[in-house]
Design an enzyme around this catalytic site. Sequence first.
Site, mmCIF file in Angstrom:
data_model
loop_
_atom_site.group_PDB
_atom_site.id
_atom_site.type_symbol
_atom_site.label_atom_id
_atom_site.label_comp_id
_atom_site.label_asym_id
_atom_site.label_seq_id
_atom_site.Cartn_x
_atom_site.Cartn_y
_atom_site.Cartn_z
ATOM 1 N N GLU A 62 19.289 18.846 37.431
ATOM 2 C CA GLU A 62 19.043 19.975 36.509
ATOM 3 C C GLU A 62 18.527 19.497 35.157
ATOM 4 O O GLU A 62 17.976 20.300 34.390
ATOM 5 C CB GLU A 62 20.320 20.806 36.344
ATOM 6 C CG GLU A 62 21.330 20.327 35.336
ATOM 7 C CD GLU A 62 22.126 19.094 35.753
ATOM 8 O OE1 GLU A 62 22.945 18.611 34.940
ATOM 9 O OE2 GLU A 62 21.955 18.634 36.907
ATOM 10 N N HIS B 255 21.799 13.940 37.867
ATOM 11 C CA HIS B 255 21.661 15.287 37.307
ATOM 12 C C HIS B 255 20.241 15.834 37.473
ATOM 13 O O HIS B 255 19.427 15.780 36.556
ATOM 14 C CB HIS B 255 22.029 15.279 35.818
ATOM 15 C CG HIS B 255 23.491 15.250 35.566
ATOM 16 N ND1 HIS B 255 24.261 16.391 35.469
ATOM 17 C CD2 HIS B 255 24.343 14.204 35.409
ATOM 18 C CE1 HIS B 255 25.520 16.049 35.260
ATOM 19 N NE2 HIS B 255 25.600 14.724 35.222
ATOM 20 N N CYS C 59 27.155 15.648 40.235
ATOM 21 C CA CYS C 59 28.027 14.815 39.411
ATOM 22 C C CYS C 59 29.500 15.107 39.710
ATOM 23 O O CYS C 59 29.973 14.773 40.780
ATOM 24 C CB CYS C 59 27.676 14.951 37.931
ATOM 25 S SG CYS C 59 28.314 13.579 36.921
#
Length: 210
Positions: A184, A182, A91
Site C-alpha cells: 500500500e 507494505h 505486515c
Amino acid sequence: MNMTPHILLCGEPRQFPNYESALTAAGAVVRFLGEEADYDGLLLPGGGDIHPSRYGAAVENCQGVDQERDALELETFRQALEAGKPVFGICRGVQLLNVALGGTLHQHVEGHSKVDGVDGLHATRAEGFVEKIYGRRFMVNSAHHQALDRLGRGLRAVQWAEDGIVEAVEHRSLPIWGVQWHPERLEEGWRCRDTVDGLRILRFFVSQCG
C-alpha cells in the site's frame, strides 16, 4: 456476488487511509468493521505487535501491543475463514493470520525496521503466487521488527529476504495470502525507486474476491 468486490478493511473509517486509498485504486469498494454483512474479502492491515501469549510465548521484545485489537482481528479472521472469504494480510496482518493458524513469530529481527522514519529497502526472491506477479527477484520496502517463525497450518513460504526472513506466504488449499512488506506504500505516486508496484499484488487479491 458484487460486480465490484467489497473488501473489509479490518479497522474503522479513516483509521488506515493509505490502505483505503490503495484498495480503491486496485478496484475495490472498501468496507469497515460493522459492515461485515456485505463484503467479499478481508484485508488485515499493519500495526503494532501481537501479544506473544497468542502463540504461547513470554513477552521478550514487543512494541505497541493492543490485546483488544488482537482479539477483534483474530475473531474477524475466524469468521472470514468459516465463510470461505479470501483473506490478505500485510505486515502485522500476515503475522496475525499466521498466529491464527497456529504459527509463531520471531519477536525481534535486525535489519528490517524503518530507518529514521523511512521504510528500508531490500532484495527478495520469490516463487508461488508472488513470482507470477513480479518475477523471481525484486526489491520491496521493509518496516517491521518481528517476523514469521514456525508457519501456521496449511501455509507455505513463497518469498524471502536475503537473510532468510519470510516475506510472503500462501495457503496450500484456502484463499489466504500475506506479505511482510507494505504494497500500500508502493503504489504509483508513492513508489520507491527500484521497487515493484504494490498495486499489482493488491489487484491480484481484489481479483480473487470478484
